[in-house]
Design an enzyme around this catalytic site. Sequence first.
Site, PDB file in Angstrom:
ATOM      1  N   CYS A 169       0.228   3.705   2.845  1.00 40.52           N
ATOM      2  CA  CYS A 169       0.749   3.139   4.103  1.00 40.52           C
ATOM      3  C   CYS A 169       2.229   3.476   4.255  1.00 40.52           C
ATOM      4  CB  CYS A 169       0.570   1.631   4.124  1.00 40.52           C
ATOM      5  SG  CYS A 169      -1.146   1.101   4.075  1.00 40.52           S
ATOM      6  N   CYS A 183       0.832  -1.212   0.000  1.00 35.54           N
ATOM      7  CA  CYS A 183       0.000   0.000   0.000  1.00 35.54           C
ATOM      8  C   CYS A 183       0.866   1.262   0.000  1.00 35.54           C
ATOM      9  CB  CYS A 183      -0.904  -0.073   1.237  1.00 35.54           C
ATOM     10  SG  CYS A 183      -1.641   1.467   1.738  1.00 35.54           S
TER      11      CYS A 183
END
Length: 105
Positions: free
Chosen positions: A30, A27
């Site tokens: 993230c 991600c």
Amino acid sequence: MGTKPMTFSELIQGEQAVLVDFYATWCGPCQQMQPILEETARQLGGQVKIVKVDVDKNPMAATKFQVRGVPTLILFRKGEVLWRQSGVVPAHELVRVVRSAEATV
């Protein structure tokens, strides 16, 4: 003999606030959170414990807290969810959230 590591449940039950970053290695947003979390930890010192939970390696924790997207940040104290938000959150906002949670103790 060392002490046994705390389980996730034990960790979030404590008196100290715990900010949990539910993330995934694949991600992009993230990955943006890592330096933000480091800055948050620097500003708050010992006021909060920051824990990262990989949703791919810990699907039961993600399911238990209804994490549908990553990153999702959840602030716990004594097992209670004090705050949660999905997406990238700036350090100044995380600091504000933790300090306001501290003020309500």
